[in-house]
Each structure stands twice: as C-alpha cells, then as structure tokens.
Design a protein around this motif. Structure first.
Motif, PDB file in Angstrom:
ATOM      1  N   ASP A  44      -3.927   0.045  -5.241  1.00 43.71           N
ATOM      2  CA  ASP A  44      -3.557  -0.573  -3.472  1.00 43.71           C
ATOM      3  C   ASP A  44      -3.607   0.385  -2.418  1.00 43.71           C
ATOM      4  N   GLY A  45      -4.494   1.119  -2.018  1.00 43.89           N
ATOM      5  CA  GLY A  45      -5.029   1.794  -1.071  1.00 43.89           C
ATOM      6  C   GLY A  45      -3.513   3.251  -0.606  1.00 43.89           C
ATOM      7  N   GLU A  46      -2.671   3.119  -0.545  1.00 41.19           N
ATOM      8  CA  GLU A  46      -1.519   4.140  -0.518  1.00 41.19           C
ATOM      9  C   GLU A  46      -0.972   3.814  -1.574  1.00 41.19           C
ATOM     10  N   TRP A  47      -0.704   2.831  -2.792  1.00 36.97           N
ATOM     11  CA  TRP A  47       0.045   3.100  -3.309  1.00 36.97           C
ATOM     12  C   TRP A  47      -0.287   2.548  -5.000  1.00 36.97           C
ATOM     13  N   ILE A  48       0.137   2.485  -6.173  1.00 35.59           N
ATOM     14  CA  ILE A  48      -0.415   2.814  -6.999  1.00 35.59           C
ATOM     15  C   ILE A  48       0.607   2.303  -8.613  1.00 35.59           C
TER      16      ILE A  48
END
Length: 287
Positions: A44-48
């Motif tokens: 999710d964007g810069e989050w994994i």
C-alpha cells in the motif's frame, strides 16, 4: 521441435500462475543486515504487509527499510536459456513477463530477480525494443549494488540500445563517463572496441569505425561474444558504403561459421538488402 518449445513455455507459465495465485514467499534483508523470512501479502504505497507466520496479524514495514528481497522463485534459468538459444524471443519475453508480473508491486526494491530481468533486457535488445532495453538496463544498474558483472552488463546494453536507436550523443556521454572511449587501440577490451566502432558508424566516421572493428577481429578471434557481432558489423558497413562484394563475402563467412545465431539471422536479412541494392544499382547504370 515446435511442440517441445510449446511444452516448455507452458511449464514456465504454470509456475507463473502458481506464484501469482498466492502470496509471495520471501526473505527480507533489512537495514543493518537483519533478515526476516515469511510471506509478502500486499503493498500500500510506501507500506508493505508482511507475515512472519509467528503472529496471526501481519506487520507493516516501510518499503525504504528493506534493502533487498530474496524471493522463493522456482524457475529453471537453464531451461529459459535453452529457449533463448532456439531464438523464440517473442514467446520467451511473453513468458518471462508473465512470470515476473506478481513481483511488480515490489519492483523498486532490489531483489534476486536481477538475472531474470537481465535476460529480459537482452531479449528486448535482440527484438529491437530499445526503450524497454534501456528501462531494464537502468533498473539493473541501480539495483545490482556491488555485483560488478551485472552492473557492467547493464551499462553495455544501455550503450548498445542508445547507439542502435540513434541517440549517439547520449551513448557518447555514457561511454565517456565509463572510460570506454579512452585510448582505443589493438590492446583494448573487445567490447569497448566494438561499441566504439558502432558509435563511430552512427557518426558516419566509417574509417575510424572499420579501424576499431578490425582490432576486434584481428586480436580477439576466440572471443565469440564480440567476434560474431563484429563480423556482422563489417558487412553492414560495407553495405552502407556500397561495397557489395565485400559485404557478400563477409555474409558468406557468417553463414558458414555462425549458423543458428542472431548474427546468422541478421546476415540473411542483410543479404536480401544487398541483392536489392545491387539490382537498383544495375538499373541505374543501364538507364
């Protein structure tokens, strides 16, 4: 043989479908060298989201904190290279893209997929899709880290793609930055000699181009990686200069020495071009 190739491609695609249908098993190498083994769930964007299997709830990690992802990839690279040797380039590109598709959300993070991307880079070059070649070459150069061989290979394909697409100024700048144009002579690396010859050809300095490629042929006859394209290049330059007999002689040599190679395929196309140019020349002389 065709059926054999189709079976091989189907098997590759079966692996790809399995990977795509499930979360991705992987080892994460974090900043500082710490490693976590588990499953990549989604991005999710810069989050994994990542599951270690220890806790029922996944953990969220910042993509920038991951130095490298080592995927559990079940691909037979030797089999892929065998398909490449059979020159089924378009089908192999399609298969590789299908295999790599599930990993695309994490494509900006260095991983152990570099060798497969390197194969795609080469295949795109062989099929003259130079923009795609450059895209993969730049990504590999950025991701390969201290893998000097992978970096140099990516830089080589960058130079080749820039030259073949007519972007000689960019190729010149790249090769100058890398020191590949410095003091080229008979003792120089055959790759640098060949690239220098190609660059000079694009710049219409055919005398210098033929001088450099002659060094490849005269002093690197056992280096098939560069000897074969060097001979094809000679035939291309002879054709460009209207030296059709010389071009045909080199083409005959390529057909004899290098069957079942990309150079052989290109020499057949070049031979047809030479025949057309000869016919046109004869018409002009008789008119």
């Amino acid at each position: 043989m065709k059926n054999f190739l189709r079976i091989g491609l189907v098997l590759v695609l079966m692996v790809a479908s399995t990977v795509e249908a499930a979360p991705l098993s992987a080892e994460l190498v974090m900043s500082g060298g710490r490693t976590w083994r588990g499953t990549l769930l989604k991005r999710d964007g810069e989050w994994i989201e990542f599951s270690t299997g220890v806790s029922a709830r996944p953990i969220r990690l910042g993509a920038s904190t991951i130095e490298k992802i080592n995927y559990d990839v079940e691909l037979n690279l030797d089999r892929l290279l065998e398909l490449k040797e059979n020159r089924e380039f378009d089908q192999l590109i399609s298969s590789l893209n299908e295999v790599l598709k599930p990993f695309e959300p994490y494509g900006d993070i260095p991983s152990n997929l570099t060798r497969y991307r390197a194969l795609l880079m080469e295949l795109y070059f062989l099929t003259e899709e130079f923009d795609q070649t450059l895209t993969y070459a730049k990504q590999i150069e950025a991701d390969a880290g201290d893998d000097g061989e992978a970096v140099e290979n990516a830089q080589t394909y960058q130079a080749l793609a820039l030259i073949e697409s007519g972007r000689s100024d960019e190729a010149d700048a790249l090769m100058s930055r890398l020191g590949w144009l410095d003091d080229l002579g008979e003792d120089s690396d055959p790759k640098q000699l060949f690239l220098g010859a190609k660059l000079m050809s694009v710049k219409k300095d055919f005398n210098r181009a033929m001088e450099l490629v002659a060094y490849v042929i005269a002093f690197n006859s056992q280096n098939t990686e560069w000897m074969q394209p060097a001979e094809l290049f000679c035939a291309e330059v002879y054709t460009e200069l209207g030296m059709y007999e010389s071009a045909e002689e080199v083409i005959r040599q390529i057909e004899l020495l290098y069957p079942n190679t990309p150079e052989y395929d290109k020499s057949i196309i070049l031979k047809e071009k030479v025949m057309e140019m000869r016919a046109l020349q004869a018409l002009e002389q008789n008119s």
